[in-house]
Enzyme design. Structure first.
Site, mmCIF file in Angstrom:
data_model
loop_
_atom_site.group_PDB
_atom_site.id
_atom_site.type_symbol
_atom_site.label_atom_id
_atom_site.label_comp_id
_atom_site.label_asym_id
_atom_site.label_seq_id
_atom_site.Cartn_x
_atom_site.Cartn_y
_atom_site.Cartn_z
ATOM 1 C CB SER A 147 -8.290 6.560 -48.853
ATOM 2 O OG SER A 147 -8.817 6.863 -47.585
ATOM 3 C CE LYS B 152 -12.556 4.715 -48.049
ATOM 4 N NZ LYS B 152 -11.263 5.015 -48.696
#
Length: 892
Positions: free
Chosen positions: A709, A752
């Protein structure tokens, strides 16, 4: 270097570039896209009015597989239910099986009984449901009545008179035999008498017989009188067939043999006496046989009326009739031992009503018409699965019998269904091997685990195997299923059906109502307060957050049960009798706080300045990457500083992944790095040689990093450093990337975003901060309400991108890959600046080489001039001294 460059000439222009404005508008995510709310008006007023629960809701695939396995009776069609822990697999399967089992035929009962032919191999009897306990009751009753009736018969006057008749008849025969032999001895002047010290019959001279004066009976006394009390049942020495009333004086053999006049005659009579002894033994044997026949006759007449009704009760079960006849014959055969009660085999043991010899050990019994059994064994050891034979130690001797056979889970589930946790099964030695053997052979055979483990063991029983007809359902995670397939070659042959349980379900109105029905079922079972429609909506929204998708709902039952109980607690503490949305919110906050210890430590470091995160300004080669920290049951998002450093004119485009080189980066992280490297090589190598090397690192990261990611953030940092273009630190970015530069979805997107938002709020929101995420993740957004409020107010922004170019435009404010008519990147684009720097580094290297060449040429000319001048000086000196030069070879 990754340093802030707020005053650099490469900072973003005061007037935004039109492309930047266009990309920013196109990629902006509105507040309405950040969360999907449930409509309370479409939900029941409270859970008391919820619809009925559908047992198989969301798990149709798994239930279809279960039905397939249940419908097929062939060997090996057992089920492995694969799914994450907490999905409620056992609850769903148990409820389904109970529904199916209720309409199924009730299986037969099984009992173990003593084998009168081979006591080491008890016999297994199969009876219709409910008949096992009936047989046990009848046999116990038979024993009680038989012992009582036999004792009465053997104490009766009729029995005693018959015994006396047999004894008298035998005694009379013995007396006649002795009298006849004594008469024969008189012909040889010999008399028959008995020695006092051993009661042995011998012939002596009449003179050696005792007289009346000696206090002994006269020799002329009939011998029959000496056997008046002789009984064949009580005579322990058959060779001495007669017991004298009075002792005969003992003579020394040498004395009376010396007085005999005819040794031949005495020897003849002694032989005749031996023949008589044999004849008397036969008479006693016949008497004993007669008594035994009498005993059996009495026992049969006493027991037949007791057994007759039991025979009629089980007339349709030949094996039971055969066993009952064996019990009858054994009681008749051992009637003396039963009546005397001095034999352990015929004495009732402690905690028992019947001697083990006649015990009916009910292994499994079912209530008639109760359906098939559904059994869950939470401790699947070898003994608990297949049963075992207990042993007791008495005075140092280990003993066992048929009454000590204990049933296992397979016995209890025989004819029905058995549920086992796969991980628990594999924890216990020999449990899997025993289960596999039973399922393959379709028989339950008890074996001694002691002998299996030690190859020795004490003597034990070997009960006859029992036919097995059961469906076994193993519960476990998918990873365990794959491991079993790989490590156990026969696993697939035994468990041919795999039932996959889903983690989530599509979020529709019908499915929301179905989940409310599930909530209502849990609430009723746990006796909780009802939940109103607003509480239901809050729970559904949290389930979407757990599924990380606006269009899906998590099916994890453990999480839902925990939320329901904790929400109920807050309602109870507040004195309310119905649970509302704010109670659910409090429960969620409590759970988040309990698992937030590690997160709080990180935020403390951020407040103290120990964690370096910049949420304002610009910096070259520096990006705020979004990461997720997972620790035990805690998971939270946090920003991490990612930096890139360039070394020009060194290498050919190599990129050093510091995390990987120090073994802090996982394989997926390395894959993302290689993809990004390949993308850059394909991007610029066709235009110019890559004359640099670079290094990438997550700053202040001391734990293992994995996942791809960070690929997009690594690409942004590296291109920023290559172009010497600063990146806006108000943004944080996450995303995976392929070799074509397309941004792909990542996990943990909500955590996140929340992590960077909290960091920005901690350092003050400026209205410019935001996050850049893959557009593919937008449907997974289920953000907190405070984040949504900030986005609505314009103090925080969320952008979704499809390509790396869009991400770079947002981060740098420049166009990225715009080309001119010659298909070359424009100089004002980011890629154009990268190529310019690559060519600049190449030109600088060439100029440096030219300068070095000119310097070295001038140095050689100066050196040559100095040597020439030195030679000229030497010649002038020799000439002044009138010296003739000498060849160097002759100087010595």
């Amino acid at each position: 270097m990754a340093t802030p460059t707020s005053e650099s000439k490469n900072t973003k222009p005061t007037v935004p570039h039109p492309i930047f404005i266009e990309v920013k508008q196109r990629c902006l995510i509105t507040a309405e896209q950040l969360k999907r709310y449930s409509e309370p008006d479409e939900l029941p007023t409270d859970t008391r009015t919820a619809p009925d629960l559908d047992v198989g809701f969301g798990q149709q695939r798994a239930l279809k597989a279960l039905h397939t396995a249940i419908d097929i009776k062939a060997s090996g069609y057992h089920v492995f239910a694969a799914g994450e822990n907490g999905l409620g697999k056992r609850t769903v399967i148990s409820r389904l099986l109970h529904r199916i089992a209720a309409d199924a035929a009730t299986p037969d009962d099984w009992v173990y009984v003593h084998n009168f032919t081979d006591p080491r191999t008890p016999v297994a009897l199969r009876l219709p449901a409910g008949q096992a306990t009936l047989l046990q009751h009848h046999v116990n009753n038979l024993w009680q009545q038989a012992k009582k009736r036999l004792s009465q018969r053997f104490r009766s006057d009729q029995y005693q008179s018959k015994i006396e008749a047999i004894k008298n008849n035998t005694h009379q025969k013995e007396s006649h035999a002795y009298e006849a032999l004594n008469a024969e001895g008189k012909q040889y002047d010999l008399a028959l008498t008995f020695r006092s010290f051993d009661n042995k019959a011998v012939f002596v001279h009449p003179s050696q017989l005792p007289t009346d004066g000696d206090g002994h009976e006269d020799s002329s006394t009939p011998l029959s009188a000496k056997h008046k009390n002789k009984s064949p049942l009580n005579d322990s020495k058959k060779t001495n067939a007669v017991n004298a009333d009075d002792e005969v004086s003992a003579y020394d053999n040498s004395e009376y043999e010396a007085e005999l006049n005819n040794f031949a005659q005495k020897n003849h009579m002694q032989k005749r006496l031996s023949q008589l002894t044999i004849a008397l033994e036969q008479i006693e044997d016949k008497a004993n046989d007669a008594i035994e026949t009498l005993h059996r006759s009495i026992a049969k007449r006493a027991l037949e009326p007791l057994f007759a009704p039991v025979y009629e009760q089980f007339v349709t079960h030949p094996l039971v009739i055969e066993y009952l006849k064996a019990v009858f014959d054994d009681m008749v055969t051992h009637v003396e031992r039963i009546v005397n009660g001095d034999d352990e085999e015929f004495v009732t043991a402690v905690l028992a009503t019947t001697p083990s010899r006649y015990a009916v050990n009910v292994i499994v019994s079912h209530t008639p018409d109760s359906g098939a059994p559904v059994v869950f064994e939470d401790l699947p050891t070898h003994l608990n699965l297949l049963g075992h034979v207990e042993q007791i130690t008495q005075l140092g001797t280990v003993t066992t019998d048929v009454s000590m056979i204990r049933a296992g889970a397979l016995h209890r589930a025989n004819g029905g269904y058995l549920l086992l946790e796969a991980s628990h099964l594999l924890e216990h030695p020999y449990a899997w091997q025993g289960l596999k053997r039973a399922l393959q052979s379709r028989k339950i055979k008890l074996s001694s685990l002691e002998q299996m483990l030690t190859l020795t063991g004490s003597l034990s029983l070997s009960p006859a195997p029992i036919d097995l007809d059961v469906k076994v359902i193993l519960l476990g995670e998918a990873d365990l299923y794959y491991e079993l397939l790989e490590l156990e070659p026969e696993f697939d042959a035994v468990f041919k059906v795999r039932a996959d349980f889903h983690d989530d379900v599509i979020r529709t109105s019908d499915h929301e109502l179905a989940l409310v029905a599930k909530m209502a079922d849990i609430i009723d079972y746990a006796n909780l307060y009802p939940f109103n429609r607003y509480a239901q909506a809050a729970l559904l929204e949290h389930l979407s957050l757990q599924a990380e998708d606006q269009d899906r709902l998590s099916l994890h039952s453990d999480l839902l049960i925990k939320l329901l109980h904790e929400s109920n607690r807050h309602a109870r503490l507040s004195g309310e009798t119905i649970v509302d949305a704010h109670h659910v919110t409090q429960a969620i906050d409590d759970m988040d706080e309990r698992s937030g210890y590690l997160r709080d430590l990180y935020w403390d470091e951020l407040k103290n300045g120990q964690q370096l995160i910049q949420t304002q300004g610009n910096a070259v080669g520096q990006v705020n990457a979004l990461t997720v920290v997972s620790y035990a049951d805690s998971e939270f998002g946090m920003p991490a500083r990612l930096t890139a450093v360039i070394q020009p004119n060194i290498g050919a485009g190599e990129i050093l992944d510091i995390e990987r080189d120090v073994d802090l980066g996982g394989s997926l992280h390395a894959k993302g790095m290689l993809i990004m490297t390949s993308y850059l090589r394909a991007l610029f190598s066709q235009h110019h040689a890559l004359n640099f090397s670079a290094s990438l690192a997550f700053e202040q990261s001391y734990a293992h990093i994995d996942g791809d990611s960070a690929t997009v953030s690594e690409g942004c940092a590296l291109l920023s450093a290559l172009a010497n273009v600063p990146i806006d630190q108000s943004f944080a970015i996450t995303g995976s990337m392929n070799q074509l530069g397309e941004v792909q979805a990542v996990g943990g997107i909500n955590a996140k975003i929340a992590g960077f938002f909290d960091a920005c709020r901690e350092q003050e929101l400026t209205g410019q901060q935001g996050v850049v995420i893959p557009m593919a993740n937008v449907k997974q957004l289920m953000l907190r309400d405070d984040i949504i409020d900030a986005v609505s107010a314009g103090s925080f922004h969320i952008y979704g991108v499809y390509t790396l170019s869009e991400a770079l435009t947002l981060m740098t404010g420049l166009p990225i890959d715009t080309m001119n008519k010659k298909s070359r990147y424009r100089k004002d684009t980011l890629f154009g600046k990268v190529l310019s720097r690559l060519m600049l580094w190449d030109d600088n290297q060439a100029n440096d080489d030219d300068i070095d060449d000119k310097k070295s040429k001038r140095a050689r000319k100066k050196q040559k001039a100095r040597r020439q001048k030195k030679e000229d000086n030497k010649k002038e000196k020799r000439k002044d001294n009138h010296e003739v030069p000498v060849d160097s070879e002759h100087e010595i």
